[in-house]
Design a protein around this motif. Sequence first.
Motif, PDB file in Angstrom:
ATOM      1  N   LEU A   1       2.669  98.425  -6.146  1.00 41.07           N
ATOM      2  CA  LEU A   1       1.154  98.144  -5.657  1.00 41.07           C
ATOM      3  C   LEU A   1       1.018  98.422  -4.287  1.00 41.07           C
ATOM      4  O   LEU A   1       1.931  98.679  -3.377  1.00 41.07           O
ATOM      5  N   ASN A   2      -0.187  98.910  -4.038  1.00 43.15           N
ATOM      6  CA  ASN A   2      -0.622  99.315  -2.425  1.00 43.15           C
ATOM      7  C   ASN A   2      -0.759  98.031  -1.809  1.00 43.15           C
ATOM      8  O   ASN A   2      -0.784  96.874  -2.190  1.00 43.15           O
ATOM      9  N   ASP A   3      -0.453  98.426  -0.606  1.00 41.57           N
ATOM     10  CA  ASP A   3      -0.747  97.322   0.662  1.00 41.57           C
ATOM     11  C   ASP A   3      -1.188  98.147   1.869  1.00 41.57           C
ATOM     12  O   ASP A   3      -1.151  99.278   1.883  1.00 41.57           O
TER      13      ASP A   3
ATOM     14  N   HIS B   1      -1.786 104.694  -3.056  1.00 38.21           N
ATOM     15  CA  HIS B   1      -2.726 104.404  -1.885  1.00 38.21           C
ATOM     16  C   HIS B   1      -4.204 104.584  -2.243  1.00 38.21           C
ATOM     17  O   HIS B   1      -4.858 103.861  -1.724  1.00 38.21           O
TER      18      HIS B   1
HETATM   19  N1  TYC Z   1      -1.571 102.096   2.086  1.00 40.30           N
HETATM   20  C1  TYC Z   1      -0.353 102.255   2.723  1.00 40.30           C
HETATM   21  C2  TYC Z   1      -0.647 102.898   4.040  1.00 40.30           C
HETATM   22  O1  TYC Z   1      -1.787 103.399   4.415  1.00 40.30           O
HETATM   23  C3  TYC Z   1       0.699 103.353   2.006  1.00 40.30           C
HETATM   24  C4  TYC Z   1       1.288 102.853   0.806  1.00 40.30           C
HETATM   25  C5  TYC Z   1       1.255 103.567  -0.176  1.00 40.30           C
HETATM   26  C6  TYC Z   1       1.658 101.593   0.696  1.00 40.30           C
HETATM   27  C7  TYC Z   1       1.889 103.125  -1.411  1.00 40.30           C
HETATM   28  C8  TYC Z   1       2.167 100.972  -0.438  1.00 40.30           C
HETATM   29  O2  TYC Z   1       2.848 101.286  -2.650  1.00 40.30           O
HETATM   30  C9  TYC Z   1       2.360 101.972  -1.368  1.00 40.30           C
HETATM   31  N2  TYC Z   1       0.212 102.967   5.079  1.00 40.30           N
END
Ligand code: TYC
Length: 108
Positions: free
Chosen positions: A35-37, A68
């Motif tokens: 999952l993204n965060d 992302h």
């Molecule tokens: N969104 C995060 C950032 O901008 C990068 C990210 C990618 C985080 C994939 C979690 O599963 C992920 N730094």
Amino acid sequence: MSEENSPYRRIDGGALLEVAKAEVAPPGRFQVILLNDDFTPMDFVVYVLQEFFAMNQEKATQVMLQIHTRGRAVGGVYSREVAESKVNLVNEFSRDNHHPLLSMMEPL
Ligand code: TYC
């Protein structure tokens, strides 16, 4: 119904014996999803995809960017036991490194 598919078998040329059906579920397959965060560094996610999901750097970078931009992506597809193990390893590794990266599993 054919004799072969019937839940009964003839014994001693006359009496019918009920044959128990095997009550075992087929071995499911499970997707491990990442999952993204907003906080986990991109290079940490690329490292996780290489170490825990056996991707090369190019593939891991593609999948990280997919998470992302789209919010989630599949790290791999495994048996229930292997998927559970990957989820636990990834989540524990992320927590130990003070990043909020999370994975989860879903049946296919
Ligand atoms: N969104 C995060 C950032 O901008 C990068 C990210 C990618 C985080 C994939 C979690 O599963 C992920 N730094």
